[in-house]
Design a protein around this motif. Structure first.
Motif, PDB file in Angstrom:
ATOM      1  N   GLY A 262      62.396 -14.011  11.632  1.00 39.12           N
ATOM      2  CA  GLY A 262      63.124 -13.713  12.863  1.00 39.12           C
ATOM      3  C   GLY A 262      64.106 -12.570  12.721  1.00 39.12           C
ATOM      4  O   GLY A 262      64.465 -11.912  13.710  1.00 39.12           O
ATOM      5  N   ALA A 263      64.542 -12.286  11.507  1.00 36.53           N
ATOM      6  CA  ALA A 263      65.511 -11.213  11.286  1.00 36.53           C
ATOM      7  C   ALA A 263      64.939  -9.854  11.635  1.00 36.53           C
ATOM      8  O   ALA A 263      65.681  -8.918  11.966  1.00 36.53           O
ATOM      9  CB  ALA A 263      65.988 -11.227   9.840  1.00 36.53           C
ATOM     10  N   ALA A 264      63.626  -9.720  11.585  1.00 38.98           N
ATOM     11  CA  ALA A 264      62.981  -8.439  11.878  1.00 38.98           C
ATOM     12  C   ALA A 264      63.192  -8.030  13.332  1.00 38.98           C
ATOM     13  O   ALA A 264      63.074  -6.844  13.674  1.00 38.98           O
ATOM     14  CB  ALA A 264      61.488  -8.521  11.577  1.00 38.98           C
ATOM     15  N   GLU A 265      63.513  -8.986  14.198  1.00 38.98           N
ATOM     16  CA  GLU A 265      63.735  -8.696  15.613  1.00 38.98           C
ATOM     17  C   GLU A 265      65.156  -8.216  15.889  1.00 38.98           C
ATOM     18  O   GLU A 265      65.473  -7.823  17.014  1.00 38.98           O
ATOM     19  CB  GLU A 265      63.455  -9.962  16.441  1.00 38.98           C
ATOM     20  CG  GLU A 265      62.051 -10.531  16.244  1.00 38.98           C
ATOM     21  CD  GLU A 265      61.873 -11.871  16.940  1.00 38.98           C
ATOM     22  OE1 GLU A 265      62.721 -12.208  17.802  1.00 38.98           O
ATOM     23  OE2 GLU A 265      60.901 -12.582  16.633  1.00 38.98           O
ATOM     24  N   LEU A 266      66.009  -8.240  14.877  1.00 39.62           N
ATOM     25  CA  LEU A 266      67.412  -7.885  15.049  1.00 39.62           C
ATOM     26  C   LEU A 266      67.660  -6.410  14.728  1.00 39.62           C
ATOM     27  O   LEU A 266      66.803  -5.731  14.163  1.00 39.62           O
ATOM     28  CB  LEU A 266      68.281  -8.752  14.129  1.00 39.62           C
ATOM     29  CG  LEU A 266      68.140 -10.265  14.285  1.00 39.62           C
ATOM     30  CD1 LEU A 266      68.970 -10.982  13.217  1.00 39.62           C
ATOM     31  CD2 LEU A 266      68.560 -10.715  15.689  1.00 39.62           C
ATOM     32  N   SER A 267      68.842  -5.949  15.088  1.00 41.23           N
ATOM     33  CA  SER A 267      69.227  -4.575  14.759  1.00 41.23           C
ATOM     34  C   SER A 267      69.454  -4.474  13.255  1.00 41.23           C
ATOM     35  O   SER A 267      69.569  -5.485  12.546  1.00 41.23           O
ATOM     36  CB  SER A 267      70.512  -4.200  15.498  1.00 41.23           C
ATOM     37  OG  SER A 267      71.598  -4.983  15.015  1.00 41.23           O
ATOM     38  N   GLU A 268      69.557  -3.261  12.764  1.00 39.37           N
ATOM     39  CA  GLU A 268      69.722  -3.053  11.326  1.00 39.37           C
ATOM     40  C   GLU A 268      71.000  -3.692  10.804  1.00 39.37           C
ATOM     41  O   GLU A 268      71.005  -4.314   9.730  1.00 39.37           O
ATOM     42  CB  GLU A 268      69.730  -1.545  11.037  1.00 39.37           C
ATOM     43  CG  GLU A 268      69.665  -1.216   9.553  1.00 39.37           C
ATOM     44  CD  GLU A 268      69.503   0.270   9.300  1.00 39.37           C
ATOM     45  OE1 GLU A 268      70.016   0.749   8.271  1.00 39.37           O
ATOM     46  OE2 GLU A 268      68.868   0.949  10.130  1.00 39.37           O
ATOM     47  N   ASP A 269      72.102  -3.556  11.560  1.00 40.40           N
ATOM     48  CA  ASP A 269      73.369  -4.159  11.135  1.00 40.40           C
ATOM     49  C   ASP A 269      73.274  -5.677  11.112  1.00 40.40           C
ATOM     50  O   ASP A 269      73.786  -6.337  10.195  1.00 40.40           O
ATOM     51  CB  ASP A 269      74.503  -3.738  12.079  1.00 40.40           C
ATOM     52  CG  ASP A 269      74.906  -2.288  11.872  1.00 40.40           C
ATOM     53  OD1 ASP A 269      74.558  -1.733  10.796  1.00 40.40           O
ATOM     54  OD2 ASP A 269      75.554  -1.714  12.771  1.00 40.40           O
ATOM     55  N   GLN A 270      72.619  -6.261  12.118  1.00 40.77           N
ATOM     56  CA  GLN A 270      72.474  -7.706  12.180  1.00 40.77           C
ATOM     57  C   GLN A 270      71.573  -8.210  11.052  1.00 40.77           C
ATOM     58  O   GLN A 270      71.828  -9.270  10.462  1.00 40.77           O
ATOM     59  CB  GLN A 270      71.903  -8.117  13.538  1.00 40.77           C
ATOM     60  CG  GLN A 270      72.873  -7.918  14.700  1.00 40.77           C
ATOM     61  CD  GLN A 270      72.224  -8.217  16.045  1.00 40.77           C
ATOM     62  OE1 GLN A 270      71.081  -7.833  16.305  1.00 40.77           O
ATOM     63  NE2 GLN A 270      72.962  -8.908  16.909  1.00 40.77           N
TER      64      GLN A 270
ATOM     65  N   TRP B 138      71.161 -18.901   4.266  1.00 42.16           N
ATOM     66  CA  TRP B 138      70.725 -17.838   5.167  1.00 42.16           C
ATOM     67  C   TRP B 138      70.067 -18.472   6.399  1.00 42.16           C
ATOM     68  O   TRP B 138      69.433 -19.528   6.301  1.00 42.16           O
ATOM     69  CB  TRP B 138      69.682 -16.946   4.503  1.00 42.16           C
ATOM     70  CG  TRP B 138      70.125 -16.208   3.288  1.00 42.16           C
ATOM     71  CD1 TRP B 138      70.576 -14.927   3.202  1.00 42.16           C
ATOM     72  CD2 TRP B 138      70.112 -16.700   1.926  1.00 42.16           C
ATOM     73  NE1 TRP B 138      70.845 -14.582   1.908  1.00 42.16           N
ATOM     74  CE2 TRP B 138      70.569 -15.654   1.095  1.00 42.16           C
ATOM     75  CE3 TRP B 138      69.759 -17.924   1.347  1.00 42.16           C
ATOM     76  CZ2 TRP B 138      70.693 -15.797  -0.284  1.00 42.16           C
ATOM     77  CZ3 TRP B 138      69.886 -18.067  -0.026  1.00 42.16           C
ATOM     78  CH2 TRP B 138      70.344 -17.016  -0.823  1.00 42.16           C
ATOM     79  N   LYS B 139      70.191 -17.800   7.529  1.00 43.15           N
ATOM     80  CA  LYS B 139      69.553 -18.312   8.749  1.00 43.15           C
ATOM     81  C   LYS B 139      69.188 -17.164   9.673  1.00 43.15           C
ATOM     82  O   LYS B 139      69.944 -16.188   9.809  1.00 43.15           O
ATOM     83  CB  LYS B 139      70.483 -19.287   9.480  1.00 43.15           C
ATOM     84  CG  LYS B 139      69.817 -19.950  10.686  1.00 43.15           C
ATOM     85  CD  LYS B 139      70.708 -21.034  11.287  1.00 43.15           C
ATOM     86  CE  LYS B 139      69.999 -21.742  12.441  1.00 43.15           C
ATOM     87  NZ  LYS B 139      70.835 -22.819  13.019  1.00 43.15           N
ATOM     88  N   SER B 140      68.021 -17.280  10.310  1.00 42.39           N
ATOM     89  CA  SER B 140      67.604 -16.263  11.278  1.00 42.39           C
ATOM     90  C   SER B 140      67.006 -16.956  12.505  1.00 42.39           C
ATOM     91  O   SER B 140      66.339 -17.988  12.388  1.00 42.39           O
ATOM     92  CB  SER B 140      66.566 -15.318  10.671  1.00 42.39           C
ATOM     93  OG  SER B 140      65.339 -15.987  10.432  1.00 42.39           O
ATOM     94  N   GLU B 141      67.276 -16.379  13.663  1.00 44.02           N
ATOM     95  CA  GLU B 141      66.750 -16.896  14.926  1.00 44.02           C
ATOM     96  C   GLU B 141      65.702 -15.926  15.445  1.00 44.02           C
ATOM     97  O   GLU B 141      65.966 -14.731  15.596  1.00 44.02           O
ATOM     98  CB  GLU B 141      67.880 -17.031  15.960  1.00 44.02           C
ATOM     99  CG  GLU B 141      69.029 -17.921  15.533  1.00 44.02           C
ATOM    100  CD  GLU B 141      68.727 -19.389  15.733  1.00 44.02           C
ATOM    101  OE1 GLU B 141      67.667 -19.701  16.336  1.00 44.02           O
ATOM    102  OE2 GLU B 141      69.525 -20.223  15.273  1.00 44.02           O
ATOM    103  N   GLY B 142      64.495 -16.423  15.717  1.00 43.56           N
ATOM    104  CA  GLY B 142      63.430 -15.589  16.254  1.00 43.56           C
ATOM    105  C   GLY B 142      63.001 -16.088  17.618  1.00 43.56           C
ATOM    106  O   GLY B 142      63.433 -17.151  18.077  1.00 43.56           O
TER     107      GLY B 142
END
Length: 296
Positions: A66-74, A97-101
């Protein structure tokens, strides 16, 4: 002639006294002396790695899609992780670590615990083996190393740690671990073997065929080729009727360090069930990389 006889008698008296004194001294020493017991060997590891840097960025990208959908800073913030709060970083450290997709959210946590024995007759490795066995038993698993004596000893030590304060301090589990948090409204079952929550059917994704036959290779189990001892647990948690997530936990021991890897997926759609096989493979792959790091 009398002089010679007196001298001989005096010499005999002196020799006799010396012999008696020597014997008496040895007897006294043997009674008052204490047997010297060699101290048990210390553990192989004296320090722990920096947990938030223990996982390569390429691995994090795979585990947190899900992190791939975020901006570079995020993305950078996600991959930096959040260090667990522990009272002694020489003894225990962790990172989360946690990511929301759009389709699902993923979380990953690792925990390193360096076990130290305060009993001079018990090595750090033996103490770590006891702590590990307690975790294995709590997961409902058993192995040749999980003997009744070892389990009993581990339970006794745990009671001491949390009770009178004479032993080691009770470690604080890292945030988001199943030991440090819980929700009474959640219904949790071990994959394939645990109880099925009321109104729910068994996981079709965890079966070898559509008839509901369990896939033996995906059940919680002992892992024979990971560190000195290891096991895998797979839990499906349902909170009410809308949320569910699966957590795969891999725990292994290498000498006097115990490592726990937890990998969780929660689909955005309530009817979707996370795939055990994929989560287990990824969690085990990360655990193997961590074992290799300790071996270097």
């Amino acid at each position: 002639m009398a002089y010679v006889t007196g001298t001989a008698l005096l010499a005999a008296f002196v020799v006799g006294c010396s012999a008696d004194t020597g014997t008496g001294g040895s007897a006294a020493d043997s009674k008052s002396g204490t047997e010297t017991v060699a101290a048990a060997a210390p553990g192989k590891y004296r320090t722990l790695p920096e947990p938030c840097r223990a996982v390569e960025s390429s691995t994090l990208k795979d585990l947190l899609p899900g992190a791939a959908e975020l901006s570079e800073d995020q993305q950078r913030k996600v991959y930096e992780g959040t260090a667990a709060v522990t009272y002694d970083t020489d003894r225990r450290v962790g990172c989360h670590w946690k990511s929301e997709g759009s389709s699902s959210s993923h979380s990953l946590s690792i925990d390193f615990e360096r076990v130290v024995s305060y009993d001079p007759e018990v090595s750090d490795d033996d103490r770590a083996r006891e702590v590990y066995t307690k975790k294995e038993t709590a997961a409902g698993l058993s192995s040749p190393s999980a003997t009744p004596d070892a389990t009993e000893s581990a339970e006794s030590t745990e009671d001491t740690e949390s009770g009178d304060g004479k032993g080691e301090k009770k470690q604080t589990p890292p945030a988001d671990s199943d030991e440090s948090s819980g929700d009474a409204s959640e219904s949790t079952s071990h994959a394939l073997t645990g109880p099925t929550p009321e109104g729910k059917s068994t996981d079709d994704e965890n079966t070898a065929d559509g008839a509901g036959t369990p896939d033996e290779s995906l059940q919680p189990r002992i892992l024979d080729d990971l560190g000195d001892s290891a096991f895998l647990d797979d839990l499906l948690t349902r909170a009410g009727s809308t949320a569910q997530h699966r957590t795969v936990k891999v725990v292994f021991r290498t000498s006097n360090v115990i490592v726990t890897v937890e990998y969780t997926e929660q689909p955005a759609v309530s009817t979707a069930v996370p795939d055990s096989k994929e989560l287990q493979e990824k969690a085990q792959a990360l655990a193997r990389k961590l074992v290799d790091e300790f071996s270097e």
